[in-house]
Design a protein around this motif. Structure first.
Motif, PDB file in Angstrom:
ATOM      1  N   ARG A  49      -2.536  -5.504   0.774  1.00  8.59           N
ATOM      2  CA  ARG A  49      -2.211  -6.417   1.723  1.00  8.59           C
ATOM      3  C   ARG A  49      -0.534  -5.877   2.066  1.00  8.59           C
ATOM      4  N   PHE A  50      -0.261  -4.810   1.124  1.00 10.97           N
ATOM      5  CA  PHE A  50       1.096  -4.130   1.573  1.00 10.97           C
ATOM      6  C   PHE A  50       0.962  -2.982   2.283  1.00 10.97           C
ATOM      7  N   SER A  51       1.642  -2.673   3.247  1.00  4.14           N
ATOM      8  CA  SER A  51       1.321  -1.377   4.111  1.00  4.14           C
ATOM      9  C   SER A  51       2.813  -1.266   4.867  1.00  4.14           C
ATOM     10  N   GLY A  52       3.063   0.125   4.810  1.00  2.00           N
ATOM     11  CA  GLY A  52       4.276   0.812   5.112  1.00  2.00           C
ATOM     12  C   GLY A  52       3.995   1.737   6.239  1.00  2.00           C
ATOM     13  N   GLY A  53       4.939   1.801   7.392  1.00  2.00           N
ATOM     14  CA  GLY A  53       4.663   2.545   8.504  1.00  2.00           C
ATOM     15  C   GLY A  53       6.042   3.182   8.717  1.00  2.00           C
ATOM     16  N   GLY A  54       5.903   4.026   9.920  1.00  2.00           N
ATOM     17  CA  GLY A  54       7.182   4.429  10.441  1.00  2.00           C
ATOM     18  C   GLY A  54       7.513   5.991   9.924  1.00  2.00           C
ATOM     19  N   SER A  55       8.693   6.550  10.629  1.00  2.00           N
ATOM     20  CA  SER A  55       9.313   7.914  10.222  1.00  2.00           C
ATOM     21  C   SER A  55      10.424   8.052  11.034  1.00  2.00           C
ATOM     22  N   GLY A  56      11.023   9.026  10.434  1.00  2.00           N
ATOM     23  CA  GLY A  56      12.407   9.392  11.410  1.00  2.00           C
ATOM     24  C   GLY A  56      13.543   8.537  10.684  1.00  2.00           C
ATOM     25  N   THR A  57      13.981   7.475  11.405  1.00  2.00           N
ATOM     26  CA  THR A  57      14.973   6.517  11.314  1.00  2.00           C
ATOM     27  C   THR A  57      14.385   5.283  11.249  1.00  2.00           C
ATOM     28  N   GLU A  58      13.277   4.828  11.440  1.00  2.00           N
ATOM     29  CA  GLU A  58      12.718   3.392  11.622  1.00  2.00           C
ATOM     30  C   GLU A  58      11.344   3.255  10.803  1.00  2.00           C
ATOM     31  N   PHE A  59      11.434   2.317   9.819  1.00  2.00           N
ATOM     32  CA  PHE A  59      10.469   2.067   8.910  1.00  2.00           C
ATOM     33  C   PHE A  59      10.236   0.822   9.012  1.00  2.00           C
ATOM     34  N   THR A  60       8.910   0.157   8.628  1.00  2.00           N
ATOM     35  CA  THR A  60       8.489  -1.196   8.335  1.00  2.00           C
ATOM     36  C   THR A  60       7.621  -1.472   7.146  1.00  2.00           C
ATOM     37  N   LEU A  61       7.853  -2.392   6.327  1.00  2.00           N
ATOM     38  CA  LEU A  61       6.871  -2.825   5.361  1.00  2.00           C
ATOM     39  C   LEU A  61       6.218  -4.235   5.773  1.00  2.00           C
ATOM     40  N   THR A  62       4.954  -4.079   6.013  1.00  2.00           N
ATOM     41  CA  THR A  62       4.174  -5.279   6.322  1.00  2.00           C
ATOM     42  C   THR A  62       3.377  -5.818   5.036  1.00  2.00           C
ATOM     43  N   ILE A  63       3.621  -7.345   4.862  1.00  2.00           N
ATOM     44  CA  ILE A  63       2.845  -8.056   3.780  1.00  2.00           C
ATOM     45  C   ILE A  63       2.050  -8.969   4.713  1.00  2.00           C
ATOM     46  N   SER A  64       0.765  -8.760   4.510  1.00  2.00           N
ATOM     47  CA  SER A  64      -0.554  -9.588   4.954  1.00  2.00           C
ATOM     48  C   SER A  64      -0.756 -10.691   3.879  1.00  2.00           C
ATOM     49  N   GLY A  65      -0.860 -11.831   4.289  1.00  2.00           N
ATOM     50  CA  GLY A  65      -1.597 -13.025   3.544  1.00  2.00           C
ATOM     51  C   GLY A  65      -0.585 -13.149   2.323  1.00  2.00           C
ATOM     52  N   LEU A  66       0.546 -13.472   2.336  1.00  2.00           N
ATOM     53  CA  LEU A  66       1.573 -13.476   1.296  1.00  2.00           C
ATOM     54  C   LEU A  66       1.189 -14.577   0.216  1.00  2.00           C
ATOM     55  N   GLN A  67       1.117 -14.041  -0.987  1.00  2.00           N
ATOM     56  CA  GLN A  67       0.811 -14.649  -2.071  1.00  2.00           C
ATOM     57  C   GLN A  67       1.996 -14.974  -2.935  1.00  2.00           C
ATOM     58  N   SER A  68       1.928 -16.135  -3.833  1.00  2.00           N
ATOM     59  CA  SER A  68       2.903 -16.463  -4.412  1.00  2.00           C
ATOM     60  C   SER A  68       3.774 -15.554  -5.224  1.00  2.00           C
ATOM     61  N   GLU A  69       3.225 -14.488  -5.672  1.00  2.00           N
ATOM     62  CA  GLU A  69       3.753 -13.360  -6.559  1.00  2.00           C
ATOM     63  C   GLU A  69       4.664 -12.473  -5.530  1.00  2.00           C
ATOM     64  N   ASP A  70       4.247 -12.689  -4.232  1.00  2.00           N
ATOM     65  CA  ASP A  70       5.219 -11.612  -3.503  1.00  2.00           C
ATOM     66  C   ASP A  70       6.479 -12.025  -3.047  1.00  2.00           C
TER      67      ASP A  70
END
Lengths: 106, 122
Positions: free
Chosen positions: A61-82
């Motif tokens: 459910r954790f996925s990272g993206g981007g390159s250069g100067t712009e990056f993202t971290l996406t968390i899908s279906g957030l759980q309590s421990e997140d």
């Protein structure tokens, strides 16, 4: 020195929701970008390196993206421990961390 | 399983030297990897201090390189940090961590020790 910024400082999200965190570098760091999760009283825990490679044991459910100067971290279906603080860190030059984004329960 | 554990005084007086040791278990530090120190002030992002290698190479944050010294003792499976002329601004949780890298990159950090709070105060 490369400066890392993260936005927003705080995100309020409901459990089960999806959230995207942003990280920006003041100059290109290629794909040399890591993401960490930190909970109160604990050390940072590596989630992702190489901008998009999850380290062992990190849920899909954790996925990272981007390159250069712009990056993202996406968390899908957030759980309590997140619910935690998330830091990005560039390592294309001497390591520099961002100030963090806190993901809190809405 | 690789584990790291910091040790050292929790209180240091201004202008004195902060000394911390990281004990590594589950891996022989003479076998490879760089080994690093990172600190974190309350409510802030982490700050890399420096990383060292068993062959003697050490690299430092430019902002701290005049005051920081890293050393490594493979016989004890430990590495250490000394930070001289400390001020209140050096009050932070200090972590040791394995420094990892891939081709032509510097380091990300995994795993980390639990951290030790060092307060600079008279």
């Amino acid at each position: 020195e490369i400066v890392m910024t993260q936005s927003p400082p705080t995100l309020s999200v409901s459990p089960g929701g999806r959230v995207t965190l942003s990280c920006r570098a003041s100059q290109s760091v290629s794909s040399s970008l890591a993401w960490y999760q930190q909970k109160p009283g604990q050390p940072p825990r590596l989630l992702i390196y190489g901008a998009s490679t999850r380290t062992a044991g990190v849920p899909a459910r954790f996925s990272g993206g981007g390159s250069g100067t712009e990056f993202t971290l996406t968390i899908s279906g957030l759980q309590s421990e997140d619910f935690a603080v998330y830091f990005c860190q560039q390592y294309n030059s001497w390591p520099v961390f961002g100030p963090g984004t806190k993901v809190e329960i809405k | 399983q690789l584990r790291l554990q910091e040790s050292g005084p929790g209180l240091v007086k201004p202008s004195e030297t902060l000394s911390l040791t990281c004990t590594v278990s589950g891996y022989s530090i003479g076998s490879g990897y760089y080994w690093g120190w990172v600190r974190q002030s309350a409510g802030k992002g982490p700050e890399w201090i420096g990383s060292c290698y068993h062959a003697g190479n050490s690299y430092y944050n430019l902002a701290l390189q005049s005051r920081a010294v890293l050393s490594i003792d493979t016989s004890k499976n430990q590495f250490s940090l000394k930070l001289s002329f400390v001020t209140a601004a050096d009050t932070a949780v200090y972590y040791c961590a394995r420094s990892r890298s891939s081709d032509n990159t510097l380091w990300w950090f995994d795993p980390w020790g639990q951290g030790t709070l060092v307060t600079v105060s008279s």
